[in-house]
Design a protein around this motif. Sequence first.
Motif, PDB file in Angstrom:
ATOM      1  N   MET A 143       0.828  -1.206   0.000  1.00 10.76           N
ATOM      2  CA  MET A 143       0.000   0.000   0.000  1.00 10.76           C
ATOM      3  C   MET A 143       0.865   1.260   0.000  1.00 10.76           C
ATOM      4  O   MET A 143       0.527   2.262  -0.639  1.00 10.76           O
ATOM      5  N   ASP A 144       1.981   1.195   0.719  1.00  8.46           N
ATOM      6  CA  ASP A 144       2.930   2.303   0.736  1.00  8.46           C
ATOM      7  C   ASP A 144       3.422   2.595  -0.675  1.00  8.46           C
ATOM      8  O   ASP A 144       3.475   3.755  -1.121  1.00  8.46           O
ATOM      9  N   ARG A 145       3.775   1.536  -1.396  1.00  6.55           N
ATOM     10  CA  ARG A 145       4.294   1.727  -2.752  1.00  6.55           C
ATOM     11  C   ARG A 145       3.240   2.328  -3.679  1.00  6.55           C
ATOM     12  O   ARG A 145       3.554   3.145  -4.541  1.00  6.55           O
ATOM     13  N   ARG A 146       1.963   1.961  -3.465  1.00  7.03           N
ATOM     14  CA  ARG A 146       0.911   2.433  -4.363  1.00  7.03           C
ATOM     15  C   ARG A 146       0.328   3.771  -3.947  1.00  7.03           C
ATOM     16  O   ARG A 146       0.108   4.659  -4.789  1.00  7.03           O
ATOM     17  N   PHE A 147       0.074   3.939  -2.649  1.00  9.14           N
ATOM     18  CA  PHE A 147      -0.620   5.143  -2.175  1.00  9.14           C
ATOM     19  C   PHE A 147       0.258   6.102  -1.378  1.00  9.14           C
ATOM     20  O   PHE A 147      -0.173   7.206  -1.059  1.00  9.14           O
ATOM     21  N   GLY A 148       1.467   5.654  -1.031  1.00  5.77           N
ATOM     22  CA  GLY A 148       2.349   6.495  -0.248  1.00  5.77           C
ATOM     23  C   GLY A 148       2.276   6.166   1.231  1.00  5.77           C
ATOM     24  O   GLY A 148       1.256   5.680   1.741  1.00  5.77           O
ATOM     25  N   PRO A 149       3.363   6.428   1.975  1.00  6.68           N
ATOM     26  CA  PRO A 149       3.408   6.050   3.393  1.00  6.68           C
ATOM     27  C   PRO A 149       2.489   6.868   4.282  1.00  6.68           C
ATOM     28  O   PRO A 149       2.051   6.393   5.328  1.00  6.68           O
ATOM     29  N   LYS A 150       2.167   8.094   3.883  1.00  8.26           N
ATOM     30  CA  LYS A 150       1.346   8.960   4.739  1.00  8.26           C
ATOM     31  C   LYS A 150      -0.052   8.370   4.940  1.00  8.26           C
ATOM     32  O   LYS A 150      -0.584   8.379   6.058  1.00  8.26           O
ATOM     33  N   LEU A 151      -0.664   7.856   3.878  1.00  9.28           N
ATOM     34  CA  LEU A 151      -1.992   7.254   3.992  1.00  9.28           C
ATOM     35  C   LEU A 151      -1.943   6.011   4.869  1.00  9.28           C
ATOM     36  O   LEU A 151      -2.840   5.780   5.692  1.00  9.28           O
ATOM     37  N   VAL A 152      -0.893   5.207   4.705  1.00  9.88           N
ATOM     38  CA  VAL A 152      -0.764   3.987   5.514  1.00  9.88           C
ATOM     39  C   VAL A 152      -0.677   4.344   6.993  1.00  9.88           C
ATOM     40  O   VAL A 152      -1.333   3.726   7.835  1.00  9.88           O
ATOM     41  N   VAL A 153       0.110   5.368   7.310  1.00  9.05           N
ATOM     42  CA  VAL A 153       0.259   5.780   8.708  1.00  9.05           C
ATOM     43  C   VAL A 153      -1.069   6.290   9.262  1.00  9.05           C
ATOM     44  O   VAL A 153      -1.467   5.954  10.384  1.00  9.05           O
ATOM     45  N   SER A 154      -1.793   7.099   8.490  1.00 10.92           N
ATOM     46  CA  SER A 154      -3.050   7.689   8.957  1.00 10.92           C
ATOM     47  C   SER A 154      -4.091   6.617   9.262  1.00 10.92           C
ATOM     48  O   SER A 154      -4.729   6.633  10.330  1.00 10.92           O
ATOM     49  N   VAL A 155      -4.286   5.684   8.337  1.00 12.24           N
ATOM     50  CA  VAL A 155      -5.266   4.614   8.544  1.00 12.24           C
ATOM     51  C   VAL A 155      -4.864   3.747   9.735  1.00 12.24           C
ATOM     52  O   VAL A 155      -5.710   3.353  10.557  1.00 12.24           O
ATOM     53  N   SER A 156      -3.579   3.480   9.859  1.00  9.54           N
ATOM     54  CA  SER A 156      -3.105   2.638  10.964  1.00  9.54           C
ATOM     55  C   SER A 156      -3.368   3.292  12.311  1.00  9.54           C
ATOM     56  O   SER A 156      -3.747   2.616  13.280  1.00  9.54           O
TER      57      SER A 156
END
Length: 464
Positions: A310-323
């Motif tokens: 997901m990081d590779r596709r959407f970027g790490p910021k979105l992954v961190v926020s959802v987490s």
Amino acid sequence: MPPAEHGSVPRRGIWGWMFFDWAQQPFHTLIITFVFAPYFASAVAPDAARGQELWGFATGIGGLAIALSSPVLGAIADATGPRKPWIFVFSVIGVLACTSLWFATPGGGHVGLVLLAVALAVFGMEFAAVFNNAMMPDLVPRAELGRLSGSAWGLGYVGGLLSLVLVLGFMAAQPDTGRTLLGLEPIFGLDAAAREGDRAAGPLTGLWYALFVLPMFLFTPDAPRRRAATGAIREGLTRLGATLKRLPGERSYFSFLLSSMFYRDALNALYAFGGIYAAGVLSWSITQIGLFGILANVTGALGAWLGGRMDRRFGPKLVVSVSILVLTLCALLVISTTREELLFMPISGAGASSLPDIAFFVAGAFIGAAGGAIQAASRTLLVDQVSRERVTEAFGLYALSGKATTFIGPFAIAIATGYFASGAFDFSIEDAQRLGVTPILLLFLIGLVLLPFVKSRHQEAATS
């Protein structure tokens, strides 16, 4: 599979770097969370609430030592170049401290020495990770960093899972039955009554780390030496001073350090006190806590792997926020669960119902998945904030920002737990533990509020 090679870095060099997470994860799984911490609280400390309090002080002191020194040493390492010598020194400290936990006997009169060993283990193991993380940008292109970080975290969780199965299935036995989780007698003649299986988690962690960190030392290329150590201290301090002066003007970098400071502290608190909380509030045995840990490690590996994609596709910021959102809800579920209550509401048939256990297992599954994803994505998001020449210093500041509240968080939990259990209020030990861990919710929310100010180079890397 790991990412493709970057420049002249061979695939075995990338795998070697990834194996550091495999080597280190048992420290977090066996010592900090699922075996030794609840054992200490239930069998070494006077009672569970006092154990939670003392554990908070020990891990807090280790975090404070890292907070005070990591940015300086990171800046010096950037000035000199190689990171492996630093990893070796701190690895030795961590391994020796973990191994010494064997001497933490039940009801022993040397609690202070045990807590010193825990603090030194935190100091050595976490510091080694600072310098290992700083090697990451030299291994793959920016577009592959998320996948590399996620794959490494996932591999680490698998290592933690296998080590946990080894301890619970073959070493740690219940004192009343003398049998392990698999119904076996402990290997090596470990004495269940003396809790030798739980104590063996310390030496096993040290041996596991010493063995599996070798591929990183042997195969992963290190940064070239830029200059002799003489004068590097002055240069490192000068560079660090310049960074700190301009840091408030670097809005994204500054905001990320602040945000991660809070959400990582909340996550570390969940890991550090989850097993202790389950042992004290839900009266879980080491076996139940171990099953909880196995589940969390399985979902953690999946979460780290999926988070990397997901990081590779959407970027790490979105992954961190959802987490963060997922972890906040899980923390609320944990804090609101006792033998008599679920989401702060009374349970019919309280005390005999399995609903609290089910709720805690569900929370553990999602904590593992979201925790694996957020830690992997955070490494990528940090690299986005600085140039490659400043990356070790950045991971030093990252450690500082995390440890700045990592010692405040455990101290706050320790002080709150001790305060509510002191007798000034008519609270049970279980209630004191619940009230003691509520700062976790606030820490997650502060981290989420600061995150919108952080920028990522994901789109730039994806189009390059």
